[in-house]
Motif scaffolding. Structure first.
Motif, PDB file in Angstrom:
ATOM      1  N   PHE A 279      18.043 -26.186 -11.723  1.00 30.94           N
ATOM      2  CA  PHE A 279      19.102 -25.235 -12.037  1.00 30.94           C
ATOM      3  C   PHE A 279      18.480 -23.926 -12.518  1.00 30.94           C
ATOM      4  N   ASN A 280      19.106 -22.799 -12.127  1.00 29.38           N
ATOM      5  CA  ASN A 280      18.618 -21.547 -12.698  1.00 29.38           C
ATOM      6  C   ASN A 280      19.225 -21.347 -14.085  1.00 29.38           C
ATOM      7  N   ARG A 281      18.752 -20.301 -14.790  1.00 35.13           N
ATOM      8  CA  ARG A 281      19.169 -20.102 -16.183  1.00 35.13           C
ATOM      9  C   ARG A 281      20.670 -19.878 -16.303  1.00 35.13           C
ATOM     10  N   ARG A 282      21.238 -19.115 -15.379  1.00 41.80           N
ATOM     11  CA  ARG A 282      22.670 -18.832 -15.446  1.00 41.80           C
ATOM     12  C   ARG A 282      23.484 -20.103 -15.250  1.00 41.80           C
ATOM     13  N   ALA A 283      23.032 -20.981 -14.368  1.00 43.52           N
ATOM     14  CA  ALA A 283      23.743 -22.241 -14.153  1.00 43.52           C
ATOM     15  C   ALA A 283      23.720 -23.104 -15.409  1.00 43.52           C
ATOM     16  N   LEU A 284      22.564 -23.171 -16.063  1.00 40.88           N
ATOM     17  CA  LEU A 284      22.463 -23.954 -17.293  1.00 40.88           C
ATOM     18  C   LEU A 284      23.377 -23.389 -18.370  1.00 40.88           C
ATOM     19  N   LYS A 285      23.415 -22.055 -18.467  1.00 42.59           N
ATOM     20  CA  LYS A 285      24.253 -21.423 -19.489  1.00 42.59           C
ATOM     21  C   LYS A 285      25.734 -21.680 -19.212  1.00 42.59           C
ATOM     22  N   VAL A 286      26.123 -21.570 -17.950  1.00 44.78           N
ATOM     23  CA  VAL A 286      27.519 -21.796 -17.595  1.00 44.78           C
ATOM     24  C   VAL A 286      27.908 -23.249 -17.875  1.00 44.78           C
ATOM     25  N   MET A 287      27.030 -24.191 -17.532  1.00 49.66           N
ATOM     26  CA  MET A 287      27.339 -25.607 -17.769  1.00 49.66           C
ATOM     27  C   MET A 287      27.501 -25.898 -19.258  1.00 49.66           C
ATOM     28  N   ARG A 288      26.701 -25.239 -20.087  1.00 51.63           N
ATOM     29  CA  ARG A 288      26.809 -25.464 -21.535  1.00 51.63           C
ATOM     30  C   ARG A 288      28.151 -24.985 -22.071  1.00 51.63           C
ATOM     31  N   HIS A 289      28.707 -23.916 -21.498  1.00 49.76           N
ATOM     32  CA  HIS A 289      29.914 -23.292 -22.039  1.00 49.76           C
ATOM     33  C   HIS A 289      31.204 -23.758 -21.366  1.00 49.76           C
ATOM     34  N   TYR A 290      31.095 -24.332 -20.176  1.00 52.41           N
ATOM     35  CA  TYR A 290      32.275 -24.760 -19.443  1.00 52.41           C
ATOM     36  C   TYR A 290      32.970 -25.903 -20.189  1.00 52.41           C
ATOM     37  N   ASN A 291      34.291 -26.011 -20.061  1.00 58.45           N
ATOM     38  CA  ASN A 291      35.071 -26.964 -20.853  1.00 58.45           C
ATOM     39  C   ASN A 291      35.042 -28.393 -20.320  1.00 58.45           C
ATOM     40  N   TRP A 292      34.705 -28.610 -19.057  1.00 65.66           N
ATOM     41  CA  TRP A 292      34.588 -29.917 -18.418  1.00 65.66           C
ATOM     42  C   TRP A 292      35.826 -30.798 -18.620  1.00 65.66           C
ATOM     43  N   PRO A 293      36.970 -30.398 -18.079  1.00 68.29           N
ATOM     44  CA  PRO A 293      38.169 -31.232 -18.218  1.00 68.29           C
ATOM     45  C   PRO A 293      38.027 -32.593 -17.561  1.00 68.29           C
ATOM     46  N   GLY A 294      37.187 -32.699 -16.520  1.00 68.46           N
ATOM     47  CA  GLY A 294      36.958 -33.988 -15.860  1.00 68.46           C
ATOM     48  C   GLY A 294      35.787 -34.763 -16.427  1.00 68.46           C
ATOM     49  N   ASN A 295      35.151 -34.208 -17.474  1.00 69.13           N
ATOM     50  CA  ASN A 295      34.078 -34.880 -18.208  1.00 69.13           C
ATOM     51  C   ASN A 295      32.876 -35.226 -17.322  1.00 69.13           C
ATOM     52  N   VAL A 296      32.220 -36.349 -17.590  1.00 64.65           N
ATOM     53  CA  VAL A 296      30.968 -36.687 -16.898  1.00 64.65           C
ATOM     54  C   VAL A 296      31.205 -36.870 -15.408  1.00 64.65           C
ATOM     55  N   ARG A 297      32.343 -37.421 -15.032  1.00 66.95           N
ATOM     56  CA  ARG A 297      32.655 -37.608 -13.616  1.00 66.95           C
ATOM     57  C   ARG A 297      32.683 -36.261 -12.883  1.00 66.95           C
ATOM     58  N   GLU A 298      33.268 -35.242 -13.509  1.00 69.39           N
ATOM     59  CA  GLU A 298      33.315 -33.918 -12.896  1.00 69.39           C
ATOM     60  C   GLU A 298      31.919 -33.314 -12.796  1.00 69.39           C
TER      61      GLU A 298
END
Length: 451
Positions: free
Chosen positions: A346-365
């Motif tokens: 993953f690039n840095r922006r992807a890691l940052k976005v994943m950390r901040h995203y709310n993940w309504p579908g949790n681990v499955r999403e």
């Protein structure tokens, strides 16, 4: 201080004045390494009380290796860590979040051996408390498919650790996609019933007209098409565990039959008259608020109390901090082992976005998005667009380390009080503090005692 063994991890220890100062002050009690993989092997020996990590000079790849090789595993996440960090690095979001997630405390440079020794002493004391609260975690956690080392996940591990040896029903709660079946499987695999079968049934997926015959089985001629006897899932789970996923979706008439089985440990096959004894442990899971369902008459209160003897609550992914990155890396590496793909990380922006995203579908999403990105990505590095998160704008980080430390203090108070049955006397002994100090902390954090 001589009895405290410290594992010191630094990027370039040979050029680090702090390393030489600390080894001179503490001698053979300090083991120094720059290799995160070696540090993990050393942690397996279990002889260290405290870990010390030098963040200077700042190197994000080094920090990523720390997360992957150290904090990914219970031996690393359960140790009490202290960070050596400059004031400038404390303005870095990555450093600040990492300290907030995984460290007991931090020591601001320039190096002060006397001040640091006090911090290490406090961290060592807390390590002793954690061993009392979480006495056997790593013995089974390494063998399970559960992944993570965040405080939220460690609470799950502690709960599972408590229920492993008791042959009683367990209710696992949590949002969809949080890993409730993996938790159930971990309980089964490390319980006295581990040699028996683990039979899972999704109550929401079975048609209402078939669920009774699926669970209890049927005799030949019980209905049109019943040409031979068929054992039900409860019988098939005999000697092992029956996992009722989405138990909140069970129809009311079947709830009555299940209640009878839980009370008497016997069943009747559909169309049969023979009472059959079955030895099985029930683990159920639901994303439904069963207390609310009971109040509204959708779920039997007597069945609820039969299922909810022991309880494990799975946290949503958004509350699991750096576990998001650990899980993303795990899914990425697992997919690459089975499939050819161009993307490597993953690039840095992807890691940052994943950390901040709310993940309504949790681990499955998360798993779904990572696997889709690996298929669709045309580069060696996965970007937010590959994850379908290009339009997501993370909010600015607003972390207070004081607030994080206060929350950690509150968490340990809750855990110790729970272990002590809300006895202030017993809890004070575990923590090694006076009753007066403990009452002050209870008042500070507005903790309500049950007795």
């Amino acid at each position: 201080m001589e009895s405290i063994n410290v594992l010191y991890l630094a990027l370039r220890p040979e050029a680090d004045n702090a390393v030489s100062s600390l080894t001179q002050a503490m001698g053979p009690n300090v083991h120094v390494t720059s290799d995160t993989a070696e540090a993990r092997k050393l942690l397996n020996n279990g002889k260290f009380h405290v870990g010390l990590i030098q963040f200077e000079p700042f190197d994000e790849n080094f920090l990523r290796r720390i997360v992957g090789d150290i904090f990914y595993y219970p031996e690393g996440s359960s140790l009490q860590w202290v960070a050596l960090v400059s004031s400038l690095s404390m303005e870095n979001e990555v450093v600040c979040r990492l300290i907030a997630e995984y460290f007991y405390d931090y020591h601001t440079l320039p190096f002060d051996i006397d001040r640091l020794k006090v911090t290490l002493g406090h961290a060592s004391g807390m390590a002793g408390v954690r061993k009392k609260v979480f006495p056997r975690t790593s013995e089974w956690f390494n063998k399970s498919e559960l992944i993570g080392s965040s405080p939220a996940m460690m609470r799950v591990v502690h709960s599972i650790d408590k229920v492993l040896s008791y042959d009683l029903p367990v209710l696992i709660t949590g949002e969809s996609g949080t890993g409730k079946e993996l938790a159930a499987l971990a309980i089964h695999n490390h319980s006295p019933r581990s040699d028996g079968p683990f039979v899972a049934v999704n109550c929401a997926a079975l048609p209402s007209n078939l669920i009774q015959s699926e669970l209890f089985g049927y005799e030949k001629g019980a209905f049109t098409g019943a040409n031979q006897r068929k054992l039900g899932l409860i019988e098939k789970a005999g000697g092992g565990t029956l996992f009722l996923d989405e138990a909140g979706e069970l129809p009311l008439d079947l709830q009555a039959n299940l209640l009878r089985f839980l009370q008497q440990k016997t069943i009747y096959r559909v169309g049969g008259h023979e009472e059959i004894a079955v030895d099985v442990r029930i683990i159920s899971a639901t994303h439904v608020d069963l207390e609310e369902a009971v109040r509204k008459g959708r779920f039997r209160e007597d069945l609820y109390y039969r299922l909810n003897v022991l309880r494990v609550a799975m946290p949503p992914l958004r509350e699991r901090g750096y576990d998001i990155e650990l899980l993303a890396e795990y899914f990425l590496n697992s997919f690459k082992k089975e499939n050819a793909c161009k993307a490597r990380q993953f690039n840095r922006r992807a890691l940052k976005v994943m950390r901040h995203y709310n993940w309504p579908g949790n681990v499955r999403e998360l798993k779904n998005r990572v696997e889709r990105a690996l298929v669709m990505c045309d580069d060696t590095h996965i970007a937010p667009a590959d994850l379908g998160l290009e339009e997501y704008s993370p909010q600015p980080l607003t972390l207070s380390l004081k607030a994080v430390k206060d929350q950690a203090e509150k968490d340990i108070l809750y855990r110790v009080l729970a272990q002590a049955g809300d006895s202030v006397v017993a809890a004070a002994q575990i923590l090694g503090v006076s009753h007066v100090t403990l009452y002050r902390l209870i008042k500070k954090h507005d903790i309500k005692l049950q007795k």
